[in-house]
Enzyme design. Structure first.
Site, PDB file in Angstrom:
ATOM      1  N   ALA A  80      -0.433  -2.453  10.663  1.00 31.75           N
ATOM      2  CA  ALA A  80      -0.708  -3.706   9.966  1.00 31.75           C
ATOM      3  C   ALA A  80      -1.616  -3.247   8.713  1.00 31.75           C
ATOM      4  CB  ALA A  80      -2.083  -4.451  10.943  1.00 31.75           C
ATOM      5  N   MET A  81      -1.522  -4.373   8.101  1.00 33.97           N
ATOM      6  CA  MET A  81      -2.009  -4.499   6.263  1.00 33.97           C
ATOM      7  C   MET A  81      -2.611  -5.377   6.722  1.00 33.97           C
ATOM      8  SD  MET A  81      -2.140  -2.428   3.611  1.00 33.97           S
ATOM      9  CE  MET A  81      -3.220  -2.486   3.127  1.00 33.97           C
ATOM     10  N   GLU A 125       1.106  -1.289  -0.348  1.00 33.38           N
ATOM     11  CA  GLU A 125       0.065   0.196  -0.560  1.00 33.38           C
ATOM     12  C   GLU A 125       0.780   1.035  -0.106  1.00 33.38           C
ATOM     13  OE1 GLU A 125      -3.775   1.291   1.834  1.00 33.38           O
ATOM     14  OE2 GLU A 125      -2.124   0.836   3.543  1.00 33.38           O
ATOM     15  N   HIS A 129      -8.927  -3.361  13.250  1.00 30.75           N
ATOM     16  CA  HIS A 129      -9.463  -2.541  12.669  1.00 30.75           C
ATOM     17  C   HIS A 129      -9.044  -3.688  11.215  1.00 30.75           C
ATOM     18  CE1 HIS A 129      -7.639   1.346  11.042  1.00 30.75           C
ATOM     19  NE2 HIS A 129      -7.308  -0.009  10.272  1.00 30.75           N
ATOM     20  N   GLU A 130      -8.112  -4.338  11.055  1.00 36.03           N
ATOM     21  CA  GLU A 130      -7.677  -5.177  10.117  1.00 36.03           C
ATOM     22  C   GLU A 130      -9.040  -5.827   9.480  1.00 36.03           C
ATOM     23  OE1 GLU A 130      -4.742  -3.647   8.580  1.00 36.03           O
ATOM     24  OE2 GLU A 130      -4.597  -2.508  10.605  1.00 36.03           O
ATOM     25  N   ASN A 163      -4.264  -6.884   3.801  1.00 37.84           N
ATOM     26  CA  ASN A 163      -4.271  -8.559   3.180  1.00 37.84           C
ATOM     27  C   ASN A 163      -5.092  -9.311   2.888  1.00 37.84           C
ATOM     28  OD1 ASN A 163      -1.401  -7.085   2.413  1.00 37.84           O
ATOM     29  ND2 ASN A 163      -1.027  -8.268   3.767  1.00 37.84           N
TER      30      ASN A 163
END
Length: 869
Positions: A274-275, A133, A307-308, A277
């Site tokens: 975090a991300m 991102e 959140h993720e 995916n």
């Protein structure tokens, strides 16, 4: 080899829109060969993309790729001449249906962008992971890198057979290569249609843990971390939070999780928390607590995890069309993560206390910078998108969504969300799409009927800046005669008034017989325009504290009236409601930053009242703010006394706090930062390092290096001591801690060497750069004065030669500081003048670079104003 600097890699919104007009993507088949990753000398790997897509016949377009070289481009069976300049691959004369094959060599990363490769200093094992991102998938494989060109991705990876390898989809087959049995090929299931920036690959000698969730669908669960961290990883607690989140969001959204498995990987040197995916969420492995962690750190991890997970719907299932509407995923996930922690975990309402305490504080700071922008932003290109992952998009957006729920009611809000998912599953949206769903929900909800959502969006989402609310009170004989609320709000971009509708509560607090400050009345108020009358309070006995925005329903700075301010400064320890207390601290801090309240008063309040705070997260924020008040907002002649006073309080509280508690640890961590500027605490630091510190305080690797950094910065720990400590601790925590401590030594040759390594070479990873800069800035400011002019001379070179992630860290981290000089006009200060001149001379510099300099200059000017107040 092409040079990949931040300017060459930009993509404009107009270019993306034109490409989306021409192209519609169907499928990707991506193969990444990681056999070279085991060699420290290898800097590249082979990658192949096969993409099928539709196009407007006869048009031309381009693929994005950022790598060492391109060997082959085959379009519709026709070999194209390779004309590759480091960012784009031209696709001429397209047909209605197309297939393109690209074979290329990509580069391993040490910046956290693309495919990051990490060698664990503790055991020598290799770990790789991707982070894309907003647009770094192109650093790993050729693709159409923009969020609205979604496709189905089938990914294959070749890697050493003993590694763990994962991607978005489940592994369908793993087979050794006939030509090299020590290597295997992993074939992963095709994904649902997703954007390129949320595809991912994980590879290396990770430890793997497994579990399972059964609800409306069956979801296999897995978690990964470095092998050296496996003994510290509380996988079962992570899985328990994951299951609670899946239960909660399925019940709330009424749309089944659509991405099959749910893996979570904790990875080193991560640029983000975090991300999201889908199928393989990646987190910073700072969330694997190898050292003592506070309750706040555990709560933050839970918040990040949820959140993720919210992104699986807000962002992955339904994705913004372009980065203008980044808020459609980040604001929603920030709000949903906090809500889910409050409603599914034992932290309960404390989740909203921490939100008010930390996240909104971030938003308030960001929203007062010259670079502030509407929540729905004007993002002209990728560089602007990269800079907009900020406190407005996340925390202000989440705060405004909390206000929206108060405005229309939770039933209408979540009904709109469910409609939004059903209508736009696997598609791309804009603000108007969500407003359409919301308008329909409010029409069908009696409690929300009549709410004008277009007007609400115009006021909250499409204006910039922050409202300031204050109460004007007229009283007689201890009773209110008249109370009205003033709203001061101007859009700093347009200069026009920006009065917003605020659905909020006014809390009245008075003393009980035992001295407690207790809420005696809560009055709902609809604030609009500049002035709002509150007739409900006329005739009521005047309270000791009138708290605007009680329950923290809206987003605004609150100014305490004189009587309430006296109460707060004199009796804040008697206020027993945690959220009300946090709101009062927030008001005090905003007044201090705005030079309305002297820094000494804020520091005094922390010294007097922080001892009664039992939540380590709230305490840590207060102590951070108090340190900033001393170091940046107080006049230079007051600073030594304030620093000494805060140090003495911190030492006393570290000794008397509950042994082994998070509060004790928060005091000690704060003390270590303060002690970088003073030797007063050295004996306590030395005693603690020797195991003779405060009772119950565990001195693990993290705390040990914090203490050594303090001793190094104040001139009390030399390099041999630091090196000897590093020789006994091979962890990544020690490696980064040592780098910071070594750079903190208050010696001119040390600072010169660190400057050279950070600015003039490209040898450091993202984490190493941050640690070096932190150490460089520690110690006497006089040692950094020689770098003021040099900073502005190197900015252009840094931005043109480094990736945007690395250049942003360096530009922001090295911006010089300066103390106010009484009698000297603000614009005559050396750094202010240099920054102002640089901005005037570099009008054509990249806007993302200018934004960082503008923000840093504004923060310096705010500090100078507070010092002179």
């Amino acid at each position: 080899m092409p040079v990949f600097n931040s300017q060459a890699l930009n993509l404009s919104r107009a270019e993306a829109a034109e490409r989306a007009r021409i192209i519609s993507v169907h499928d990707y088949h991506v193969t990444v060969d990681l056999r070279s990753a085991v060699s420290a000398e290898a800097d590249g790997f082979t990658t192949q993309s096969i993409i099928t897509f539709s196009a407007v016949p006869g048009e031309s377009s381009f693929l994005d790729f950022v790598g060492s070289s391109v060997q082959r481009v085959n379009l519709n069976g026709r070999e194209l001449p390779v004309d590759y300049q480091g960012a784009r691959i031209v696709l001429p004369d397209l047909q209605a249906e197309n297939q393109v094959l690209v074979t290329a060599t990509a580069q391993y990363s040490r910046s956290g962008e693309g495919l990051h490769r990490y060698l664990d200093p503790e055991d020598g094992k290799i770990y790789l992971y991707t982070q894309y991102e907003p647009a770094d998938a192109r650093r790993v494989f050729a693709n159409f890198e923009q969020p609205d060109l979604k496709g189905r991705y089938r990914i294959e990876v070749i890697a050493p057979s003993h590694w763990q390898v994962a991607s978005n989809g489940a592994a369908e087959a793993v087979s050794p290569l006939a030509s090299a049995p020590d290597l295997s090929r992993w074939v992963f299931a095709a994904t649902e249609p997703i954007s390129s920036y949320i595809t991912c690959i994980l590879a290396g000698e990770y430890a793997r843990f497994e579990s399972h969730w059964s609800g409306v669908v069956d979801v296999p669960l897995a978690a990964y971390c470095r092998a050296s961290m496996a003994a510290s990883f509380d996988a079962e607690q992570v899985f328990e939070l994951t299951k609670r989140g899946l239960d909660y969001f399925h019940g709330l959204f009424d749309f089944a999780y659509p991405f099959g498995k749910y893996d979570q990987a904790f990875v080193p040197e991560y640029n983000l928390g975090a991300m999201e995916n889908p199928g393989l969420v990646t987190f910073s492995d700072g969330y694997v607590f190898t050292s003592r962690a506070t309750e706040m750190q555990y709560e933050q991890r839970a918040n990040t995890l949820l959140h993720e997970m919210a992104h699986m719907w807000f962002g992955d299932l339904v994705t913004m069309r372009w980065w203008d509407d980044l808020w459609l995923k980040e604001s929603f996930a920030d709000y949903m993560g906090t809500l889910a922690v409050a409603e599914t975990t034992d932290w309960g309402a404390q989740s909203w206390v921490n939100f008010a305490n930390r996240r909104k504080g971030w938003a308030y700071v960001q929203d007062q910078l010259p670079s502030t922008h509407p929540i729905v932003a004007d993002i002209v290109d990728l560089e602007a998108a990269k800079q907009n992952f900020d406190g407005i998009t996340y925390a202000k957006g989440a705060s405004v969504l909390k206000q929206l729920v108060a405005f229309v009611g939770p039933e209408a809000f979540f009904s709109a969300a469910r409609k939004y998912f059903q209508d736009h599953a696997f598609g791309n949206t804009t603000l108007q799409d969500f407003l359409t769903a919301l308008a329909g929900a409010t029409r069908n909800d009696a409690a929300a009927a009549g709410r004008d959502m277009d007007a609400w969006a115009a006021a909250w989402l499409q204006t910039a800046g922050i409202s300031t609310l204050s109460a004007e009170i007229e009283s007689a004989d201890g009773h209110y005669r008249r109370v009205r609320i003033q709203q001061q709000a101007q859009d700093p971009i347009t200069g026009r008034p920006a009065h917003r509708p605020h659905t909020l509560r006014i809390g009245l607090y008075s003393s009980t017989a035992d001295g407690t400050l207790l809420r005696t009345r809560s009055v709902p108020v609809e604030v609009s325009g500049e002035w709002t009358e509150v007739p409900e309070l006329a005739g009521d006995r005047q309270a000791e504290l009138l708290l605007l925005n009680d329950d923290d329903l809206s987003y605004a700075k609150v100014r305490l009236d004189p009587e309430s301010l006296r109460t707060v400064l004199g009796s804040l320890d008697r206020l027993d409601d945690p959220l009300a207390s946090t709101l009062c601290w927030s008001a005090l801090w905003n007044m201090t930053r705005d030079a309305v309240l002297p820094a000494a008063d804020f520091v005094g309040a922390v010294r007097h009242f922080a001892s009664v705070i039992t939540k380590d997260g709230v305490l840590a924020t207060l102590l951070d703010n108090a340190r900033i008040a001393v170091q940046r907002l107080s006049p230079a002649d007051q600073r030594p006394e304030l620093l000494e006073a805060l140090l003495q309080t911190s030492m006393a509280q570290a000794r008397t706090a509950i042994p082994g508690s998070g509060v004790q640890l928060a005091w000690m961590r704060s003390l270590a930062l303060l002690a970088r500027d003073s030797t007063s605490a050295n004996q306590l630091l030395r005693d603690t390092l020797a195991g003779q510190g405060p009772d119950g305080l565990a001195v693990d690797s993290d705390l040990r290096w914090r203490l050594l950094q303090a001793l190094s910065a104040n001139g009390s720990a030399a390099l041999p001591e630091l090196a000897a400590e590093l020789a006994t601790d091979k962890s990544s925590t020690a490696a980064i801690g040592y780098r910071c401590a070594a750079a903190a030594r208050p010696e001119a040759p040390v600072k010169a060497a660190v400057w050279s390594e950070v600015v003039e070479s490209d040898s450091l990873s993202n984490a190493e750069i941050s640690a070096s800069i932190e150490g460089f800035r520690a110690g006497p400011g006089s040692l950094l004065e020689p770098y003021r002019a040099g900073y502005f001379e190197v900015l252009d070179g840094i931005w043109s030669s480094r990736s945007i992630e690395i250049s942003s860290r360096i530009v922001r981290g090295l911006f010089p500081e300066q103390d106010a000089e009484p009698g000297l006009p603000l614009d005559q200060h050396d750094v202010v003048r240099r920054a102002t001149d640089w901005l005037a001379d570099r009008a054509e510099a990249p806007q993302a670079l200018r934004r960082i300099v503008i923000e840093c200059l504004d923060q310096l000017q705010r500090s100078l104003r507070a010092q002179l107040a």
